[in-house]
Design an enzyme around this catalytic site. Structure first.
Site, PDB file in Angstrom:
ATOM      1  N   TYR A 143     -12.745  -3.996  -4.493  1.00  0.00           N
ATOM      2  CA  TYR A 143     -12.060  -3.926  -3.194  1.00  0.00           C
ATOM      3  C   TYR A 143     -12.890  -3.178  -2.142  1.00  0.00           C
ATOM      4  O   TYR A 143     -12.327  -2.632  -1.180  1.00  0.00           O
ATOM      5  CB  TYR A 143     -10.690  -3.270  -3.356  1.00  0.00           C
ATOM      6  CG  TYR A 143      -9.562  -4.215  -3.747  1.00  0.00           C
ATOM      7  CD1 TYR A 143      -9.325  -5.397  -3.032  1.00  0.00           C
ATOM      8  CD2 TYR A 143      -8.702  -3.923  -4.810  1.00  0.00           C
ATOM      9  CE1 TYR A 143      -8.283  -6.254  -3.378  1.00  0.00           C
ATOM     10  CE2 TYR A 143      -7.653  -4.780  -5.160  1.00  0.00           C
ATOM     11  CZ  TYR A 143      -7.453  -5.937  -4.426  1.00  0.00           C
ATOM     12  OH  TYR A 143      -6.413  -6.777  -4.761  1.00  0.00           O
ATOM     13  N   HIS A 173      -3.410 -11.089  -6.934  1.00  0.00           N
ATOM     14  CA  HIS A 173      -4.547 -11.158  -5.996  1.00  0.00           C
ATOM     15  C   HIS A 173      -5.010 -12.608  -5.951  1.00  0.00           C
ATOM     16  O   HIS A 173      -4.920 -13.320  -6.948  1.00  0.00           O
ATOM     17  CB  HIS A 173      -5.707 -10.286  -6.494  1.00  0.00           C
ATOM     18  CG  HIS A 173      -6.992 -10.559  -5.757  1.00  0.00           C
ATOM     19  ND1 HIS A 173      -7.287  -9.979  -4.548  1.00  0.00           N
ATOM     20  CD2 HIS A 173      -8.023 -11.406  -6.034  1.00  0.00           C
ATOM     21  CE1 HIS A 173      -8.455 -10.445  -4.111  1.00  0.00           C
ATOM     22  NE2 HIS A 173      -8.923 -11.306  -5.001  1.00  0.00           N
TER      23      HIS A 173
HETATM   24  P1  IDP Z   1      -4.132 -10.012   0.137  1.00  0.00           P
HETATM   25  O1  IDP Z   1      -4.009  -9.470  -1.279  1.00  0.00           O
HETATM   26  O2  IDP Z   1      -2.901 -10.788   0.545  1.00  0.00           O
HETATM   27  O3  IDP Z   1      -5.406 -10.788   0.374  1.00  0.00           O
HETATM   28  P2  IDP Z   1      -5.361  -7.817   1.617  1.00  0.00           P
HETATM   29  O4  IDP Z   1      -5.149  -7.541   3.072  1.00  0.00           O
HETATM   30  O5  IDP Z   1      -6.684  -8.387   1.208  1.00  0.00           O
HETATM   31  O6  IDP Z   1      -4.145  -8.740   1.123  1.00  0.00           O
HETATM   32  O7  IDP Z   1      -5.119  -6.438   0.861  1.00  0.00           O
HETATM   33  C1  IDP Z   1      -5.529  -6.263  -0.490  1.00  0.00           C
HETATM   34  C2  IDP Z   1      -4.430  -5.556  -1.229  1.00  0.00           C
HETATM   35  O8  IDP Z   1      -4.278  -4.226  -0.714  1.00  0.00           O
HETATM   36  C3  IDP Z   1      -3.026  -6.159  -1.088  1.00  0.00           C
HETATM   37  O9  IDP Z   1      -2.800  -7.263  -1.933  1.00  0.00           O
HETATM   38  C4  IDP Z   1      -2.148  -4.988  -1.437  1.00  0.00           C
HETATM   39  O10 IDP Z   1      -2.097  -4.743  -2.849  1.00  0.00           O
HETATM   40  C5  IDP Z   1      -2.905  -3.844  -0.769  1.00  0.00           C
HETATM   41  N1  IDP Z   1      -2.435  -3.627   0.609  1.00  0.00           N
HETATM   42  C6  IDP Z   1      -2.677  -4.389   1.710  1.00  0.00           C
HETATM   43  N2  IDP Z   1      -2.091  -3.899   2.810  1.00  0.00           N
HETATM   44  C7  IDP Z   1      -1.460  -2.756   2.406  1.00  0.00           C
HETATM   45  C8  IDP Z   1      -0.686  -1.758   3.098  1.00  0.00           C
HETATM   46  O11 IDP Z   1      -0.445  -1.819   4.308  1.00  0.00           O
HETATM   47  N3  IDP Z   1      -0.207  -0.729   2.321  1.00  0.00           N
HETATM   48  C9  IDP Z   1      -0.467  -0.608   0.989  1.00  0.00           C
HETATM   49  N4  IDP Z   1      -1.200  -1.523   0.311  1.00  0.00           N
HETATM   50  C10 IDP Z   1      -1.690  -2.577   1.003  1.00  0.00           C
HETATM   51 MG    MG Z   2      -7.389 -10.137   0.322  1.00  0.00          MG
END
Ligand code: IDP
Ligand code: MG
Length: 139
Positions: free
Chosen positions: A51, A117
């Site tokens: 990540y 994911h």
């Molecule tokens: P995605 O998994 O839908 O692609 P991303 O923006 O890539 O979303 O974020 C990766 C992961 O980080 C998310 O799946 C979630 O587990 C975590 N995450 C994303 N936004 C937040 C937030 O605002 N608060 C806490 N965790 C978050």
């Molecule tokens: Mg993502």
């Protein structure tokens, strides 16, 4: 487009809840083939590397803790437009915004513990698949 491969991860909350099979069924029922699959415990360093793109985000520390809190199941999904198809089947990041019938609407606990994911582009899918799988594990 055509036949693509993408990376899916059943995250620790969903593994702990015992819904691996139900989530796999969502993919297979929608025409995505399981080309590779493994259960794995990620270390802190593993999650930090996986990540890395999110390392400046406020939630990064919590995300690393959560993703290394228990085993996950990583999968290579293969099929027509697999990257986008998987994102549709998953639903929005925040389960509150996820369309009914998506994995996150049905199984996610919160915006963080959101069950799955999925790679967000073909380029990232290739990198993420290589992070988890060797060539001989993709069949
Ligand atoms: P995605 O998994 O839908 O692609 P991303 O923006 O890539 O979303 O974020 C990766 C992961 O980080 C998310 O799946 C979630 O587990 C975590 N995450 C994303 N936004 C937040 C937030 O605002 N608060 C806490 N965790 C978050
Ligand atoms: Mg993502």
């Amino acid at each position: 487009m055509g036949i693509e491969q993408t990376l899916s991860i059943v995250k620790p909350d969903a593994v702990a809840k015992g819904v691996i099979g139900k989530i796999v069924d969502r993919f297979e029922s929608r025409g995505l083939r399981i080309a590779g699959m493994k259960k794995i415990q990620l270390s802190t360093a593993d999650v930090e590397a996986f990540y890395a793109v999110h390392k400046e985000r406020g939630f990064f520390k919590d995300l690393v803790k959560y993703m290394s809190s228990g085993p996950v199941v990583a999968m290579v999904l293969e099929g027509e437009n697999a990257v986008i198809e998987n994102r549709i089947i998953m639903g929005a990041t925040d389960p509150k915004n996820a369309v009914a019938g998506t994995i996150r609407a049905d199984f996610a606990e919160s915006i963080e513990a959101n069950a799955v994911h999925g790679s967000d582009s073909d380029e990232n899918a290739k990198k993420e698949i290589a992070f988890f799988f060797s060539k001989r594990e993709i069949l």
